[in-house]
Design an enzyme around this catalytic site. Sequence first.
Site, PDB file in Angstrom:
ATOM      1  N   ARG A 294       0.910  -1.197   0.182  1.00 44.97           N
ATOM      2  CA  ARG A 294      -0.179  -0.132  -0.150  1.00 44.97           C
ATOM      3  C   ARG A 294       0.833   1.287  -0.205  1.00 44.97           C
ATOM      4  O   ARG A 294       0.337   2.313  -0.065  1.00 44.97           O
ATOM      5  CB  ARG A 294      -0.782  -0.206   1.176  1.00 44.97           C
ATOM      6  CG  ARG A 294      -1.824  -1.305   1.094  1.00 44.97           C
ATOM      7  CD  ARG A 294      -2.565  -1.624   2.392  1.00 44.97           C
ATOM      8  NE  ARG A 294      -1.936  -2.461   3.066  1.00 44.97           N
ATOM      9  CZ  ARG A 294      -2.485  -3.462   3.893  1.00 44.97           C
ATOM     10  NH1 ARG A 294      -3.326  -3.010   4.376  1.00 44.97           N
ATOM     11  NH2 ARG A 294      -1.544  -4.428   4.664  1.00 44.97           N
ATOM     12  N   GLY A 295       2.239   1.139   0.084  1.00 39.14           N
ATOM     13  CA  GLY A 295       3.102   2.270   0.144  1.00 39.14           C
ATOM     14  C   GLY A 295       3.115   3.023  -0.937  1.00 39.14           C
ATOM     15  O   GLY A 295       3.591   4.437  -1.121  1.00 39.14           O
TER      16      GLY A 295
ATOM     17  N   GLU B 271       7.179   1.849  -6.606  1.00 35.76           N
ATOM     18  CA  GLU B 271       7.300   1.367  -5.290  1.00 35.76           C
ATOM     19  C   GLU B 271       7.451   2.522  -4.412  1.00 35.76           C
ATOM     20  O   GLU B 271       8.005   3.763  -5.012  1.00 35.76           O
ATOM     21  CB  GLU B 271       8.671   0.683  -5.327  1.00 35.76           C
ATOM     22  CG  GLU B 271       8.471  -0.986  -4.989  1.00 35.76           C
ATOM     23  CD  GLU B 271       7.820  -1.318  -3.856  1.00 35.76           C
ATOM     24  OE1 GLU B 271       7.328  -0.534  -2.968  1.00 35.76           O
ATOM     25  OE2 GLU B 271       8.292  -2.480  -3.357  1.00 35.76           O
ATOM     26  N   ASP B 272       7.462   2.626  -3.115  1.00 40.85           N
ATOM     27  CA  ASP B 272       7.673   3.443  -2.339  1.00 40.85           C
ATOM     28  C   ASP B 272       9.256   3.500  -2.028  1.00 40.85           C
ATOM     29  O   ASP B 272       9.828   4.558  -1.906  1.00 40.85           O
ATOM     30  CB  ASP B 272       6.790   3.539  -1.072  1.00 40.85           C
ATOM     31  CG  ASP B 272       6.691   2.095  -0.351  1.00 40.85           C
ATOM     32  OD1 ASP B 272       7.504   1.197  -1.110  1.00 40.85           O
ATOM     33  OD2 ASP B 272       6.080   1.851   0.828  1.00 40.85           O
TER      34      ASP B 272
ATOM     35  N   ASP C 157      14.577  -1.773  -0.191  1.00 38.98           N
ATOM     36  CA  ASP C 157      15.272  -2.005   0.732  1.00 38.98           C
ATOM     37  C   ASP C 157      16.289  -3.058   0.443  1.00 38.98           C
ATOM     38  O   ASP C 157      17.108  -3.119  -0.257  1.00 38.98           O
ATOM     39  CB  ASP C 157      14.345  -2.237   1.915  1.00 38.98           C
ATOM     40  CG  ASP C 157      15.119  -2.441   3.415  1.00 38.98           C
ATOM     41  OD1 ASP C 157      16.094  -3.182   3.603  1.00 38.98           O
ATOM     42  OD2 ASP C 157      14.612  -1.717   4.339  1.00 38.98           O
TER      43      ASP C 157
ATOM     44  N   LYS D 198      17.283   2.716  -0.448  1.00 38.81           N
ATOM     45  CA  LYS D 198      18.042   2.157   0.647  1.00 38.81           C
ATOM     46  C   LYS D 198      19.221   1.326  -0.097  1.00 38.81           C
ATOM     47  O   LYS D 198      19.187  -0.041   0.214  1.00 38.81           O
ATOM     48  CB  LYS D 198      17.548   1.315   1.525  1.00 38.81           C
ATOM     49  CG  LYS D 198      16.554   2.267   2.623  1.00 38.81           C
ATOM     50  CD  LYS D 198      16.257   1.450   4.084  1.00 38.81           C
ATOM     51  CE  LYS D 198      15.251   2.036   4.842  1.00 38.81           C
ATOM     52  NZ  LYS D 198      14.570   1.127   5.767  1.00 38.81           N
TER      53      LYS D 198
ATOM     54  N   PHE E 230      14.736   3.706   9.910  1.00 40.23           N
ATOM     55  CA  PHE E 230      13.326   3.213   9.591  1.00 40.23           C
ATOM     56  C   PHE E 230      12.632   4.469   9.375  1.00 40.23           C
ATOM     57  O   PHE E 230      12.445   5.555  10.175  1.00 40.23           O
ATOM     58  CB  PHE E 230      12.824   2.451  10.823  1.00 40.23           C
ATOM     59  CG  PHE E 230      11.593   1.951  10.339  1.00 40.23           C
ATOM     60  CD1 PHE E 230      11.211   0.777   9.631  1.00 40.23           C
ATOM     61  CD2 PHE E 230      10.125   2.366  10.799  1.00 40.23           C
ATOM     62  CE1 PHE E 230      10.262   0.323   9.165  1.00 40.23           C
ATOM     63  CE2 PHE E 230       9.095   1.949  10.443  1.00 40.23           C
ATOM     64  CZ  PHE E 230       9.074   0.709   9.599  1.00 40.23           C
TER      65      PHE E 230
ATOM     66  N   ARG F 240       1.096   6.310   7.267  1.00 38.07           N
ATOM     67  CA  ARG F 240       1.087   6.277   5.755  1.00 38.07           C
ATOM     68  C   ARG F 240       0.793   7.781   5.204  1.00 38.07           C
ATOM     69  O   ARG F 240       1.208   8.085   4.192  1.00 38.07           O
ATOM     70  CB  ARG F 240       0.261   5.442   5.022  1.00 38.07           C
ATOM     71  CG  ARG F 240       0.716   3.845   5.413  1.00 38.07           C
ATOM     72  CD  ARG F 240       0.115   3.177   4.251  1.00 38.07           C
ATOM     73  NE  ARG F 240       0.141   1.645   4.737  1.00 38.07           N
ATOM     74  CZ  ARG F 240       1.216   0.922   4.406  1.00 38.07           C
ATOM     75  NH1 ARG F 240       2.228   1.429   3.471  1.00 38.07           N
ATOM     76  NH2 ARG F 240       1.116  -0.396   4.554  1.00 38.07           N
TER      77      ARG F 240
HETATM   78  P1  IMP Z   1      12.419  -5.038   0.594  1.00 37.90           P
HETATM   79  O1  IMP Z   1      11.762  -6.341  -0.045  1.00 37.90           O
HETATM   80  O2  IMP Z   1      13.260  -5.209   1.708  1.00 37.90           O
HETATM   81  O3  IMP Z   1      13.193  -4.098  -0.635  1.00 37.90           O
HETATM   82  O4  IMP Z   1      11.314  -4.125   1.245  1.00 37.90           O
HETATM   83  C1  IMP Z   1      10.499  -3.583   0.533  1.00 37.90           C
HETATM   84  C2  IMP Z   1       9.171  -3.047   1.411  1.00 37.90           C
HETATM   85  O5  IMP Z   1       9.595  -2.940   2.822  1.00 37.90           O
HETATM   86  C3  IMP Z   1       8.920  -1.607   0.876  1.00 37.90           C
HETATM   87  O6  IMP Z   1       8.038  -1.634  -0.188  1.00 37.90           O
HETATM   88  C4  IMP Z   1       8.401  -1.156   2.005  1.00 37.90           C
HETATM   89  O7  IMP Z   1       6.690  -1.131   2.086  1.00 37.90           O
HETATM   90  C5  IMP Z   1       8.956  -1.754   3.240  1.00 37.90           C
HETATM   91  N1  IMP Z   1      10.024  -0.991   3.878  1.00 37.90           N
HETATM   92  C6  IMP Z   1      11.357  -0.873   3.624  1.00 37.90           C
HETATM   93  N2  IMP Z   1      11.877  -0.102   4.003  1.00 37.90           N
HETATM   94  C7  IMP Z   1      11.177   0.479   5.070  1.00 37.90           C
HETATM   95  C8  IMP Z   1      10.912   1.794   6.020  1.00 37.90           C
HETATM   96  O8  IMP Z   1      12.059   2.280   6.335  1.00 37.90           O
HETATM   97  N3  IMP Z   1       9.993   2.036   6.504  1.00 37.90           N
HETATM   98  C9  IMP Z   1       8.679   1.420   6.256  1.00 37.90           C
HETATM   99  N4  IMP Z   1       8.589   0.524   5.385  1.00 37.90           N
HETATM  100  C10 IMP Z   1       9.677   0.133   4.751  1.00 37.90           C
HETATM  101 MG    MG Z   2       6.356  -1.107  -0.681  1.00 39.18          MG
END
Ligand code: IMP
Ligand code: MG
Length: 192
Positions: free
Chosen positions: A47-48, A103-104, A107, A135, A156, A169
Amino acid sequence: MLEKHELVEKILLSTDVINNKIIELAKSVNSYYKDNKEPIILVGILRGCLPFLSQFMLNLKIDCLVDFMYVESYLGKTKAVNKPKIRMDVINNVKGRDLLIVEDIIDSGNSLFKIRDHLQELGAKSVKIITLLDKKSKRVAKIEADWYGFEVSDHFLVGYGLDYDEKLRNLPYVGIANLNKIAILEKRKKSS
Ligand code: IMP
Ligand code: MG
């Protein structure tokens, strides 16, 4: 002056800074797809993606459709799981289409890796990625965004689509969460 939420330690990116960046990103995406014959399909990752996607698409001049996927990547409140699960798939037939994942934040990259793989398996002609935040230092999966707004360090973050426990959000800025205050809240919840 933006009013800071009590669970936010510091405002990292103001609404104006974000909006200006989105205009820049949209210009670059407009020019990349300008000769496309068929509309591209924006695939927002719920939902981000919501605030970013809505602001971004308003600045797009190319023809586009909008679709969504929902991928569960967080098990706890602030920690990601290694194996993201697709909970909701796209509705459009994406075979032979140009897709742009919206994407928002990236990570570890594990969620996007899974999503891109899935969309390629569905027969997409191309799958590109745009993310508001990146990130880069946290990357585990071999995946990079084609466009990103801001590189951010390993904090975070909350706001502008990013949540803590599904909340915050709706903040109109990106902020660094105050993890001490969040820990106190969690303790209180557990003991009540
Ligand atoms: P990844 O699979 O580790 O790349 O994570 C991606 C998802 O984790 C993103 O689409 C976000 O929804 C969530 N996410 C990653 N970092 C943060 C953060 O710092 N705050 C809140 N949500 C995060
Ligand atoms: Mg996301």
